[in-house]
Write a protein that holds these residues in place. Structure first.
Motif, short mmCIF file in Angstrom:
data_model
loop_
_atom_site.label_atom_id
_atom_site.label_comp_id
_atom_site.label_asym_id
_atom_site.label_seq_id
_atom_site.Cartn_x
_atom_site.Cartn_y
_atom_site.Cartn_z
N LEU A 23 44.05 35.72 32.21
CA LEU A 23 44.11 36.99 32.92
C LEU A 23 43.03 37.97 32.43
N ILE A 24 42.74 37.94 31.15
CA ILE A 24 41.66 38.78 30.61
C ILE A 24 40.32 38.32 31.18
N CYS A 25 40.08 37.01 31.21
CA CYS A 25 38.84 36.48 31.79
C CYS A 25 38.75 36.78 33.28
N LEU A 26 39.88 36.73 33.97
CA LEU A 26 39.92 37.05 35.39
C LEU A 26 39.55 38.51 35.62
N THR A 27 40.05 39.40 34.79
CA THR A 27 39.72 40.82 34.90
C THR A 27 38.23 41.06 34.63
N ASP A 36 25.19 44.46 40.51
CA ASP A 36 24.24 43.84 41.43
C ASP A 36 23.70 42.51 40.93
N TYR A 37 23.52 42.38 39.62
CA TYR A 37 22.86 41.21 39.08
C TYR A 37 23.82 40.11 38.65
N LEU A 38 25.07 40.45 38.38
CA LEU A 38 26.00 39.47 37.83
C LEU A 38 27.14 39.11 38.77
N TYR A 39 27.00 39.41 40.05
CA TYR A 39 28.13 39.16 40.95
C TYR A 39 28.41 37.67 41.14
N LEU A 40 27.39 36.84 41.09
CA LEU A 40 27.63 35.40 41.21
C LEU A 40 28.36 34.84 39.99
N LEU A 41 28.00 35.33 38.81
CA LEU A 41 28.69 34.91 37.60
C LEU A 41 30.14 35.39 37.63
N GLY A 42 30.35 36.63 38.06
CA GLY A 42 31.70 37.16 38.17
C GLY A 42 32.54 36.39 39.16
N CYS A 49 39.14 30.92 36.92
CA CYS A 49 40.41 31.40 36.37
C CYS A 49 41.54 31.27 37.39
N ALA A 50 41.25 31.52 38.64
CA ALA A 50 42.28 31.38 39.68
C ALA A 50 42.72 29.92 39.82
N ILE A 51 41.78 29.00 39.72
CA ILE A 51 42.13 27.58 39.80
C ILE A 51 43.00 27.18 38.61
#
Length: 69
Positions: A23-27, A36-42, A49-51
């Motif tokens: 849950l911490i990693c998901l947050t 703008d630069y890290l949205y793909l990593l996020g 995490c959802a999987i």
């Protein structure tokens, strides 16, 4: 494939610790999607995490009448 490879190793960790960490990693992943630069990593972290949460929840409460897998 990554979830399948890590799942047996992560099963040794206590369940509450796994849920808290995931849950911490998901947050963190959700907050990274706002940049703008890290949205793909996020997005990748959030999906991973959802999987994991779905896989662990299915093992805790199996539903023999559900056809969703």
């Amino acid at each position: 494939m990554l979830v399948g490879a890590l799942s047996p190793k992560l099963q040794k960790i206590p369940l509450t610790t796994r849920y808290k960490t995931t849950l911490i990693c998901l947050t963190i992943g959700l907050f990274l999607t706002y940049t703008d630069y890290l949205y793909l990593l996020g997005t990748a972290i959030t999906v991973f995490c959802a999987i994991l949460l779905g896989k662990w929840a299915r093992k805790q409460v199996p539903d023999k009448y559900s056809s969703i897998d």
